[in-house]
Every structure is written in structure tokens, then in C-alpha cells.
Design a protein around this motif. Structure first.
Motif, mmCIF file in Angstrom:
data_model
loop_
_atom_site.group_PDB
_atom_site.id
_atom_site.type_symbol
_atom_site.label_atom_id
_atom_site.label_comp_id
_atom_site.label_asym_id
_atom_site.label_seq_id
_atom_site.Cartn_x
_atom_site.Cartn_y
_atom_site.Cartn_z
ATOM 1 N N LEU A 1 -4.605 -5.483 -1.970
ATOM 2 C CA LEU A 1 -3.633 -5.415 -0.887
ATOM 3 C C LEU A 1 -2.701 -4.230 -1.113
ATOM 4 O O LEU A 1 -2.168 -4.049 -2.208
ATOM 5 C CB LEU A 1 -2.795 -6.700 -0.833
ATOM 6 C CG LEU A 1 -1.600 -6.691 0.140
ATOM 7 C CD1 LEU A 1 -2.085 -6.638 1.589
ATOM 8 C CD2 LEU A 1 -0.716 -7.912 -0.083
ATOM 9 N N CYS A 2 -2.480 -3.443 -0.056
ATOM 10 C CA CYS A 2 -1.504 -2.359 -0.090
ATOM 11 C C CYS A 2 -0.326 -2.754 0.802
ATOM 12 O O CYS A 2 -0.493 -2.947 2.009
ATOM 13 C CB CYS A 2 -2.128 -1.050 0.395
ATOM 14 S SG CYS A 2 -3.448 -0.445 -0.674
ATOM 15 N N ILE A 3 0.845 -2.887 0.209
ATOM 16 C CA ILE A 3 2.034 -3.390 0.893
ATOM 17 C C ILE A 3 2.832 -2.227 1.480
ATOM 18 O O ILE A 3 3.178 -1.297 0.777
ATOM 19 C CB ILE A 3 2.902 -4.180 -0.090
ATOM 20 C CG1 ILE A 3 2.117 -5.367 -0.671
ATOM 21 C CG2 ILE A 3 4.182 -4.677 0.585
ATOM 22 C CD1 ILE A 3 2.768 -5.992 -1.882
ATOM 23 N N GLY A 4 3.129 -2.326 2.788
ATOM 24 C CA GLY A 4 3.839 -1.239 3.456
ATOM 25 C C GLY A 4 2.942 -0.035 3.652
ATOM 26 O O GLY A 4 3.334 1.098 3.385
ATOM 27 N N ALA A 5 1.733 -0.295 4.137
ATOM 28 C CA ALA A 5 0.698 0.741 4.165
ATOM 29 C C ALA A 5 0.763 1.677 5.370
ATOM 30 O O ALA A 5 -0.049 2.605 5.460
ATOM 31 C CB ALA A 5 -0.682 0.077 4.106
ATOM 32 N N ARG A 6 1.696 1.426 6.306
ATOM 33 C CA ARG A 6 1.826 2.281 7.497
ATOM 34 C C ARG A 6 0.496 2.409 8.253
ATOM 35 O O ARG A 6 0.108 1.517 8.952
ATOM 36 C CB ARG A 6 2.365 3.671 7.128
ATOM 37 C CG ARG A 6 3.670 3.677 6.360
ATOM 38 C CD ARG A 6 4.818 3.096 7.137
ATOM 39 N NE ARG A 6 6.059 3.265 6.414
ATOM 40 C CZ ARG A 6 7.178 2.587 6.683
ATOM 41 N NH1 ARG A 6 7.201 1.690 7.640
ATOM 42 N NH2 ARG A 6 8.278 2.802 5.973
ATOM 43 N N VAL A 7 -0.215 3.526 8.042
ATOM 44 C CA VAL A 7 -1.478 3.730 8.746
ATOM 45 C C VAL A 7 -2.683 3.588 7.821
ATOM 46 O O VAL A 7 -3.816 3.822 8.246
ATOM 47 C CB VAL A 7 -1.505 5.103 9.457
ATOM 48 C CG1 VAL A 7 -0.456 5.144 10.563
ATOM 49 C CG2 VAL A 7 -1.275 6.237 8.467
ATOM 50 N N GLY A 8 -2.458 3.227 6.572
ATOM 51 C CA GLY A 8 -3.567 2.825 5.718
ATOM 52 C C GLY A 8 -4.218 3.881 4.848
ATOM 53 O O GLY A 8 -5.365 3.702 4.426
ATOM 54 N N GLN A 9 -3.521 4.981 4.532
ATOM 55 C CA GLN A 9 -4.138 5.974 3.643
ATOM 56 C C GLN A 9 -4.484 5.365 2.276
ATOM 57 O O GLN A 9 -5.513 5.689 1.689
ATOM 58 C CB GLN A 9 -3.201 7.174 3.422
ATOM 59 C CG GLN A 9 -2.907 7.974 4.669
ATOM 60 C CD GLN A 9 -1.489 7.709 5.145
ATOM 61 O OE1 GLN A 9 -0.978 6.603 5.007
ATOM 62 N NE2 GLN A 9 -0.849 8.730 5.695
ATOM 63 N N GLU A 10 -3.610 4.477 1.777
ATOM 64 C CA GLU A 10 -3.864 3.822 0.495
ATOM 65 C C GLU A 10 -5.145 2.989 0.532
ATOM 66 O O GLU A 10 -5.938 2.985 -0.410
ATOM 67 C CB GLU A 10 -2.688 2.921 0.111
ATOM 68 C CG GLU A 10 -1.348 3.637 0.059
ATOM 69 C CD GLU A 10 -0.557 3.495 1.351
ATOM 70 O OE1 GLU A 10 -1.178 3.636 2.434
ATOM 71 O OE2 GLU A 10 0.662 3.250 1.267
ATOM 72 N N VAL A 11 -5.332 2.287 1.653
ATOM 73 C CA VAL A 11 -6.525 1.449 1.812
ATOM 74 C C VAL A 11 -7.781 2.315 1.842
ATOM 75 O O VAL A 11 -8.788 2.011 1.194
ATOM 76 C CB VAL A 11 -6.422 0.608 3.105
ATOM 77 C CG1 VAL A 11 -7.671 -0.257 3.276
ATOM 78 C CG2 VAL A 11 -5.168 -0.253 3.073
ATOM 79 N N GLU A 12 -7.714 3.381 2.598
ATOM 80 C CA GLU A 12 -8.850 4.300 2.688
ATOM 81 C C GLU A 12 -9.175 4.889 1.316
ATOM 82 O O GLU A 12 -10.349 5.062 0.949
ATOM 83 C CB GLU A 12 -8.541 5.411 3.689
ATOM 84 C CG GLU A 12 -9.726 6.282 4.063
ATOM 85 C CD GLU A 12 -10.777 5.538 4.858
ATOM 86 O OE1 GLU A 12 -11.951 5.960 4.809
ATOM 87 O OE2 GLU A 12 -10.439 4.521 5.513
#
Length: 259
Positions: A120-131
């Protein structure tokens, strides 16, 4: 005839007086919707997460938030800013994915995250961390923010995560400074993290971050104190978009059920 003329004046005087003394009650009734919204907005924040419980010499809550509703509105002003969202999804997109991939690949090399991890990435905005996580093979990854950005980011408040207990093997955040209730922010991480799971925070020490921050952190001591069911794996320096310190925690005890 004279008595007949004075009677309406007496009635009029009493009417004015009664109206004057009724004004406070009328005003109170007119404000009820505001108080109702304030009460509703804070029902998910338990009394134990009062801002004063989290404050210390090295962790200061910024003043000016008269209600949780006003705090959320200010955070949404940044998240929904069309200029920022355009930058996040265009100019910054590849650059941030590369930087986050490097961070996460290092954690993977240390054995702190694996391709089998649920992240889980918390406060991910548009998801660069997830990508970035998916790029290094951690495919079961999702982001969370006040505004969803499908398919990478779901809607959620980090003070009250929309996930069950013991859900994730790994949680990452670089928005601790945006937490109005740091104690609740950490408690939700420890609730949703599995025993043995890893949490990584990127923070800025000894200097203020942007105008949307809700707290200022001056050492890692308050964070260590807030993680009551975790131990510190390590603390290190980073260069991450204005943040300078990486703290890694491992959850050591089972989750206390959220009331």
C-alpha cells in the motif's frame, strides 16, 4: 382615548424586547448545520488522537485548523489543483517512477519487500509509487488518497484507512507531514499492516515542508514513540523530492481491533 393609544405602544415595546432576547437562540439554531458537519467530519477521529497527544518538542502540529472539515478541504485544494495534476501525470511521471523504483529496488535487495508482497502506498496522489512497485515486480500494489485515480489509487483517508486489519505486507508513505493527527496516522498503519510487515516513511527533518503540511518534524524520536507495536529496522538519509530521511519499521505484535 389616551389609554387606547398607549396600549399598542406597550405591546410593541414587549415585542421588541422579546425579539431582542430571542436573537441568541435564533443565531444558535442557524449555526446548527455547521456544528453538525463538524461533528460528522470528526466522528472517525477517536479521542485518543487529539492533536495534543501527538505533540512534543520535536513534533509540532500547525495551528489554524478549526475543524477536520477545513483540514480536508485544504488538502483537497492541493490534490485537485489542475496544474499540479497535469504536472504529476506528464512532466513528473517518468522521473518520479524512476526515483521510486530505485528506492523500492533497494528495499527489495534488503529483503524488506518481495514480489509476493501485498503493498500500500499512502497519499499516492496519481500513483507514481504504485507504478514503481509494479515495475520492480510487486504487482499486488495499490495507492490510497483522498481523490481516487483508477486503476492505481483508491479513495481513502489515511486517518481512517478503508482496509481490514492485517491486510498488507508493506506500506509506504512520504506524506507524514500532511497528517493532522500523527498518532492516528501511525495507528492505522499498524492496524492494517501484518505482523512482521514493513512500513517505510520518507520525511523531512529540521525544516518546514510545503504550505499544505499539517505538522513539522524535527527528529525521529516522536515517530519511534508513535509506532508502539513496531521496531525500527534502520534510519538513513535520502534525497527524495524535498524529503531527507528514510525510516523503516517492522511490525512486531498483533493488531488491536479498531473500535
Amino acid at each position: 382615548m389616551k389609554g387606547a393609544q398607549t396600549k399598542p405602544l406597550v405591546i410593541s415595546k414587549y415585542f421588541v424586547l422579546s425579539l431582542f432576547f430571542s436573537l441568541p437562540f435564533i443565531l444558535l439554531l442557524s449555526l446548527r448545520p455547521y456544528y453538525h458537519r463538524f461533528s460528522t467530519a470528526t466522528t472517525n477521529i477517536p479521542p485518543s488522537s487529539d492533536k495534543s497527544n501527538s505533540e512534543s518538542a520535536d513534533l509540532k502540529i500547525r495551528p489554524g485548523y478549526t475543524s477536520y472539515e477545513r483540514y480536508i478541504k485544504k488538502q483537497l485544494n492541493k490534490t485537485l489543483d489542475p496544474k499540479l495534476r497535469k504536472i504529476w501525470t506528464t512532466r513528473d511521471w517518468d522521473r518520479k517512477i524512476q526515483v521510486f523504483s530505485r528506492f523500492f529496488d533497494g528495499l527489495k535487495g534488503e529483503g524488506l519487500i518481495s514480489t509476493e508482497s501485498k503493498a500500500l502506498c499512502i497519499g499516492a496522489r496519481v500513483g507514481q509509487e504504485v507504478e514503481a512497485l509494479r515495475k520492480i515486480g510487486v504487482l499486488d500494489s495499490i495507492g490510497m488518497d483522498l481523490v481516487p485515480y483508477p486503476p492505481l489509487v483508491v479513495e481513502g483517508d489515511f486517518h481512517n484507512q478503508p482496509f481490514g486489519n492485517n491486510t498488507f505486507d508493506f506500506e509506504f508513505s512520504n506524506v507524514f507531514d500532511h497528517a493532522l493527527y500523527p498518532e492516528r496516522f501511525v495507528a492505522e498503519i499498524e492496524r492494517t499492516l501484518k505482523p512482521g510487515g514493513i512500513c517505510v516513511l520518507h520525511v523531512a527533518l529540521s525544516r518546514q515542508t510545503d504550505k499544505y503540511s499539517a505538522n513539522d518534524l524535527y527528529s525521529v524520536k516522536p515517530l519511534k514513540a508513535l509506532f508502539r507495536r513496531s521496531t525500527v529496522v534502520r534510519v538513513g538519509k535520502i534525497d527524495g523530492f524535498g524529503l531527507d530521511t528514510e525510516i523503516v519499521f517492522r511490525k512486531t505484535t498483533s493488531t488491536i481491533q479498531r473500535s
